[in-house]
Design an enzyme around this catalytic site. Structure first.
Site, PDB file in Angstrom:
ATOM      1  N   LYS A   1      -5.550 -10.107  -6.785  1.00  0.00           N
ATOM      2  CA  LYS A   1      -6.670 -10.294  -5.873  1.00  0.00           C
ATOM      3  C   LYS A   1      -7.777  -9.293  -6.200  1.00  0.00           C
ATOM      4  O   LYS A   1      -7.492  -8.147  -6.548  1.00  0.00           O
ATOM      5  CB  LYS A   1      -6.148 -10.042  -4.451  1.00  0.00           C
ATOM      6  CG  LYS A   1      -7.053 -10.463  -3.343  1.00  0.00           C
ATOM      7  CD  LYS A   1      -6.483  -9.999  -2.008  1.00  0.00           C
ATOM      8  CE  LYS A   1      -6.361  -8.491  -1.962  1.00  0.00           C
ATOM      9  NZ  LYS A   1      -6.281  -7.892  -0.635  1.00  0.00           N
TER      10      LYS A   1
ATOM     11  N   LYS B   1       0.824  -1.213   0.000  1.00  0.00           N
ATOM     12  CA  LYS B   1       0.000   0.000   0.000  1.00  0.00           C
ATOM     13  C   LYS B   1       0.859   1.264   0.000  1.00  0.00           C
ATOM     14  O   LYS B   1       0.544   2.241  -0.671  1.00  0.00           O
ATOM     15  CB  LYS B   1      -0.930   0.036   1.217  1.00  0.00           C
ATOM     16  CG  LYS B   1      -2.145  -0.876   1.093  1.00  0.00           C
ATOM     17  CD  LYS B   1      -3.068  -0.686   2.292  1.00  0.00           C
ATOM     18  CE  LYS B   1      -4.201  -1.696   2.304  1.00  0.00           C
ATOM     19  NZ  LYS B   1      -4.996  -1.613   3.550  1.00  0.00           N
TER      20      LYS B   1
ATOM     21  N   LYS C   1     -11.448  -3.925  -3.360  1.00  0.00           N
ATOM     22  CA  LYS C   1     -12.567  -2.985  -3.231  1.00  0.00           C
ATOM     23  C   LYS C   1     -12.268  -1.668  -3.923  1.00  0.00           C
ATOM     24  O   LYS C   1     -13.132  -1.090  -4.561  1.00  0.00           O
ATOM     25  CB  LYS C   1     -12.827  -2.693  -1.750  1.00  0.00           C
ATOM     26  CG  LYS C   1     -13.711  -3.732  -1.094  1.00  0.00           C
ATOM     27  CD  LYS C   1     -14.278  -3.180   0.204  1.00  0.00           C
ATOM     28  CE  LYS C   1     -13.561  -3.723   1.358  1.00  0.00           C
ATOM     29  NZ  LYS C   1     -13.059  -3.115   2.432  1.00  0.00           N
TER      30      LYS C   1
HETATM   31  P1  TYM Z   1     -11.084  -5.580   4.144  1.00  0.00           P
HETATM   32  O1  TYM Z   1     -12.076  -4.502   4.406  1.00  0.00           O
HETATM   33  O2  TYM Z   1     -10.025  -5.326   3.141  1.00  0.00           O
HETATM   34  O3  TYM Z   1     -11.832  -6.899   3.699  1.00  0.00           O
HETATM   35  C1  TYM Z   1     -12.939  -7.428   4.413  1.00  0.00           C
HETATM   36  C2  TYM Z   1     -12.856  -8.935   4.460  1.00  0.00           C
HETATM   37  O4  TYM Z   1     -12.891  -9.495   3.132  1.00  0.00           O
HETATM   38  C3  TYM Z   1     -11.780 -10.339   2.931  1.00  0.00           C
HETATM   39  N1  TYM Z   1     -11.354 -10.212   1.521  1.00  0.00           N
HETATM   40  C4  TYM Z   1     -11.313 -11.206   0.641  1.00  0.00           C
HETATM   41  N2  TYM Z   1     -11.597 -12.520   0.752  1.00  0.00           N
HETATM   42  C5  TYM Z   1     -11.458 -13.292  -0.356  1.00  0.00           C
HETATM   43  N3  TYM Z   1     -11.042 -12.807  -1.557  1.00  0.00           N
HETATM   44  C6  TYM Z   1     -10.726 -11.507  -1.720  1.00  0.00           C
HETATM   45  N4  TYM Z   1     -10.325 -11.030  -2.897  1.00  0.00           N
HETATM   46  C7  TYM Z   1     -10.865 -10.642  -0.585  1.00  0.00           C
HETATM   47  N5  TYM Z   1     -10.646  -9.309  -0.384  1.00  0.00           N
HETATM   48  C8  TYM Z   1     -10.941  -9.076   0.906  1.00  0.00           C
HETATM   49  C9  TYM Z   1     -10.722  -9.823   3.882  1.00  0.00           C
HETATM   50  O5  TYM Z   1      -9.756 -10.812   4.166  1.00  0.00           O
HETATM   51  C10 TYM Z   1     -11.550  -9.457   5.083  1.00  0.00           C
HETATM   52  O6  TYM Z   1     -11.827 -10.603   5.859  1.00  0.00           O
HETATM   53  N6  TYM Z   1      -7.919  -5.191   7.971  1.00  0.00           N
HETATM   54  C11 TYM Z   1      -9.228  -5.689   7.583  1.00  0.00           C
HETATM   55  C12 TYM Z   1     -10.353  -5.141   8.429  1.00  0.00           C
HETATM   56  C13 TYM Z   1     -10.190  -5.333   9.898  1.00  0.00           C
HETATM   57  C14 TYM Z   1     -10.371  -6.527  10.642  1.00  0.00           C
HETATM   58  C15 TYM Z   1     -10.152  -6.193  11.991  1.00  0.00           C
HETATM   59  C16 TYM Z   1     -10.701  -7.825  10.252  1.00  0.00           C
HETATM   60  C17 TYM Z   1      -9.875  -4.355  10.804  1.00  0.00           C
HETATM   61  N7  TYM Z   1      -9.863  -4.857  12.064  1.00  0.00           N
HETATM   62  C18 TYM Z   1     -10.248  -7.159  13.003  1.00  0.00           C
HETATM   63  C19 TYM Z   1     -10.785  -8.798  11.277  1.00  0.00           C
HETATM   64  C20 TYM Z   1     -10.556  -8.452  12.622  1.00  0.00           C
HETATM   65  C21 TYM Z   1      -9.470  -5.319   6.145  1.00  0.00           C
HETATM   66  O7  TYM Z   1      -8.931  -4.385   5.645  1.00  0.00           O
HETATM   67  O8  TYM Z   1     -10.424  -6.049   5.509  1.00  0.00           O
END
Ligand code: TYM
Length: 329
Positions: free
Chosen positions: A194, A113, A197
């Site tokens: 991947k 990032k 979003k």
């Molecule tokens: P974030 O917002 O990027 O994504 C949300 C969830 O979706 C999963 N994910 C995917 N799974 C499969 N294929 C993909 N291409 C894909 N893209 C995203 C992510 O693994 C996630 O589970 N840091 C985290 C948010 C967070 C969090 C936490 C999660 C903050 N605090 C505490 C768990 C526990 C994040 O940016 O997810």
């Protein structure tokens, strides 16, 4: 019951990868666990788009409504907004003081990032410590996430263990819950990348948004990158085909063997057409529910208020123990 904690950042456009890798897993296990699901708006501040207050406000509502639309039930699960519970920020500072910067410098998400940014905020660097605070505040047993968050769960465990080593057994060391298949959904335009979003919000045919129309879904899947091998077995398929087979598998719940025999003629057109139908049928009830919720403003606010109260109770208790152990109380 074991406690589950997870979250989504309110940025970009929530997509089928988020659903398959995370939300569908939360819903599947909802009855089995004591669940807390968070909309992590403080994490979103590390991303340039969120500097626009209207954007962030809108995205927080959208993600909360999507949680409910995908099947998270307020009767079963606590749903709240991270910034509404100030203990997340407070614990972050305390954990910062036990986290060596070398651990943060190794984070692959930070490296990728920060490479794309002209100016890198301290918040982006500290992102994993805030995430560790999210998880550790609630004495979490299990964290259901996609594959890309694996390293962040590992550092959370390391931070908890280091804290406990220094101050006594105060923090519960959590474990990850990751799908064997479907934890890393790739993009349709480039199966080596991947599904993301932020890219999905700006680029057509990259992702399928949870709110995409049937026409857009059809266009995206029909234009997906393939090859000329006519290979539809999971173990031999090229990345683009494997990605579609995997989506088909998770969304239909069929076994690999069933799917391989169904598509054994190796016709990619058939796989694409059937996947289009499966995705449209999966998203139809979600979109219907989303539209109802997003137009009933106070319902959502009530759910988030109640979630905030339940979350606060646990967070206050953990902070009390943490502060006492550190000599702040
Ligand atoms: P974030 O917002 O990027 O994504 C949300 C969830 O979706 C999963 N994910 C995917 N799974 C499969 N294929 C993909 N291409 C894909 N893209 C995203 C992510 O693994 C996630 O589970 N840091 C985290 C948010 C967070 C969090 C936490 C999660 C903050 N605090 C505490 C768990 C526990 C994040 O940016 O997810």
């Amino acid at each position: 019951k074991k406690r589950v904690f997870s979250g989504v950042q309110p940025t970009g456009q929530m997509h089928i990868g988020n659903y398959v890798g995370a939300l569908s897993l939360w819903v599947e296990n909802q009855k089995k666990y004591d669940n807390i699901f968070c909309i992590v708006d403080l994490h979103a501040l590390t991303i340039p788009e969120s500097i626009e207050p209207q954007y962030l406000r809108k995205k927080v509502k959208q993600v909360a409504a999507l949680y409910l639309a995908c099947g998270i039930e307020p009767e079963q699960s606590t749903i709240f907004v991270q910034s509404h519970v100030p203990q997340h920020s407070e614990l972050t500072w305390l954990l910062n003081c036990v986290t060596p910067i070398g651990w943060l410098e190794r984070m692959t998400q930070f490296k990728s990032k920060s490479k794309k940014l002209e100016s890198v905020g301290t918040g982006l660097f500290d992102y994993p410590v805030l995430m560790a605070s999210d998880i550790l505040l609630y004495k979490t047993d299990l964290v259901p996430v996609g594959e890309d968050q694996k390293q962040h769960i590992e550092i959370t465990r390391d931070i908890a263990q280091r804290f406990n080593h220094l101050y006594g057994e105060v923090l519960k060391v959590p474990e990850e819950l990751i799908r064997k298949s479907g934890a890393r959904i790739m993009s349709f335009d480039d199966p080596e990348a991947k599904m993301s979003k932020s890219t999905g919000e700006n680029k057509k045919r990259h992702a399928i948004g949870l709110l995409d129309s049937p026409e857009t879904i059809r266009e995206t899947i029909m234009s997906a990158t393939t090859d000329s091998n006519r290979e539809t077995r999971f173990d031999y398929a090229s990345p683009g085909i494997l990605n579609m087979l995997t989506l088909y598998q998770v969304l239909t719940g069929q076994s690999r063997a069933e799917i391989e025999s169904h598509f054994s003629d190796g016709k990619y057109g058939k796989l694409k057409k059937e996947l289009v139908e499966v995705v449209i049928e999966t998203l139809k009830p979600i979109q219907k529910k989303y539209n109802r919720i997003i137009n009933e403003e106070t319902y959502l606010d009530d759910v988030l208020k109640e979630g905030e109260e339940k979350a606060t109770e646990i967070a206050v208790d953990t902070m009390d123990n943490v502060k006492k152990s550190m000599g702040l109380k």
